[in-house]
Design a protein around this motif. Sequence first.
Motif, short mmCIF file in Angstrom:
data_model
loop_
_atom_site.label_atom_id
_atom_site.label_comp_id
_atom_site.label_asym_id
_atom_site.label_seq_id
_atom_site.Cartn_x
_atom_site.Cartn_y
_atom_site.Cartn_z
N PRO A 26 0.49 -1.35 -0.17
CA PRO A 26 0.02 -0.15 -0.02
C PRO A 26 0.87 1.44 0.10
N SER A 27 0.37 2.33 -0.46
CA SER A 27 0.97 3.51 -0.61
C SER A 27 1.35 4.26 0.84
N ASN A 28 2.34 4.91 0.94
CA ASN A 28 2.55 5.68 2.24
C ASN A 28 1.44 7.03 2.15
N LEU A 29 0.92 7.17 3.31
CA LEU A 29 -0.37 8.02 3.25
C LEU A 29 0.20 9.59 2.93
N PHE A 30 1.51 9.75 2.90
CA PHE A 30 2.22 10.97 2.58
C PHE A 30 2.62 11.11 1.31
N ARG A 31 2.47 9.87 0.46
CA ARG A 31 3.04 10.16 -0.97
C ARG A 31 2.09 11.16 -1.96
N MET A 32 2.52 12.07 -2.53
CA MET A 32 1.72 12.86 -3.38
C MET A 32 0.78 12.06 -4.49
N ILE A 33 1.36 11.15 -4.91
CA ILE A 33 0.71 10.36 -6.02
C ILE A 33 0.53 9.06 -5.42
N SER A 34 -0.79 8.64 -4.99
CA SER A 34 -1.09 7.45 -4.63
C SER A 34 -1.07 6.28 -5.49
N ILE A 35 -0.55 5.16 -5.09
CA ILE A 35 -0.28 4.12 -6.06
C ILE A 35 -1.24 2.97 -5.62
N PRO A 36 -2.16 2.60 -6.60
CA PRO A 36 -3.21 1.52 -6.27
C PRO A 36 -2.48 0.15 -5.68
N HIS A 37 -3.16 -0.74 -5.01
CA HIS A 37 -2.84 -1.87 -4.78
C HIS A 37 -3.85 -2.80 -4.41
N ASP A 38 -3.89 -4.20 -4.66
CA ASP A 38 -4.89 -5.07 -4.49
C ASP A 38 -4.94 -5.29 -2.91
N ALA A 39 -5.87 -4.69 -2.55
CA ALA A 39 -6.15 -4.82 -1.08
C ALA A 39 -6.47 -6.41 -0.40
N ILE A 40 -7.03 -7.10 -1.34
CA ILE A 40 -7.24 -8.40 -1.07
C ILE A 40 -6.29 -9.21 -1.15
N ALA A 41 -5.27 -9.00 -1.70
CA ALA A 41 -4.07 -9.88 -1.94
C ALA A 41 -3.25 -9.41 -0.77
N TYR A 42 -3.11 -8.26 -0.36
CA TYR A 42 -2.55 -7.61 0.81
C TYR A 42 -2.85 -8.17 2.05
N LYS A 43 -4.28 -8.42 2.12
CA LYS A 43 -4.71 -8.90 3.41
C LYS A 43 -4.36 -10.47 3.42
N HIS A 44 -4.57 -11.26 2.39
CA HIS A 44 -4.04 -12.55 2.19
C HIS A 44 -2.69 -12.67 2.63
N ARG A 45 -1.81 -11.98 2.06
CA ARG A 45 -0.38 -12.02 2.55
C ARG A 45 0.04 -11.64 3.61
N ASN A 46 -0.65 -10.66 4.31
CA ASN A 46 -0.59 -10.33 6.03
C ASN A 46 -1.01 -11.72 6.90
N LEU A 47 -2.13 -12.42 6.35
CA LEU A 47 -2.36 -13.57 6.95
C LEU A 47 -1.40 -14.64 7.05
N ILE A 48 -0.84 -14.67 5.83
CA ILE A 48 0.25 -16.10 5.84
C ILE A 48 1.23 -15.37 6.65
N GLU A 49 1.65 -14.20 6.61
CA GLU A 49 2.83 -13.89 7.45
C GLU A 49 2.75 -14.16 8.91
N ARG A 50 1.22 -13.75 9.49
CA ARG A 50 1.06 -14.19 10.73
C ARG A 50 1.12 -15.54 11.06
N ARG A 51 0.75 -16.53 10.13
CA ARG A 51 0.74 -17.93 10.38
C ARG A 51 1.98 -18.20 10.47
N PHE A 52 2.98 -17.76 9.62
CA PHE A 52 4.55 -18.10 10.02
C PHE A 52 4.93 -17.65 11.29
#
Length: 86
Positions: A26-52
């Motif tokens: 996800p983009s930093n909140l202070f970035r002038m131009i926001s870069i879009p990201h896939d929020a669902i993929a980010y959520k799944h990646r976060n869950l996998i990191e938590r499991r490890f």
Amino acid sequence: MLSAEAYGSNALRATIASMNVLAVIPSNLFRMISIPHDAIAYKHRNLIERRFRRLKHFRRFAIRYDRRTIHFTGFVHLAAMMIWLR
């Protein structure tokens, strides 16, 4: 460890793109131009990191006492079931 500024930097995004991988940062909140990201993929990646992270609480997994792959894999399955049943 990457700092908060380097986590979503253009250099890191370029490195990830050079590996032919889609960055799910996800983009930093202070970035002038926001870069879009896939929020669902980010959520799944976060869950996998938590499991490890939870698996690493098992000393046998973190230190890797089992040198044979079959024994290590068996313990990973056992630990994953123990975490899942909690």
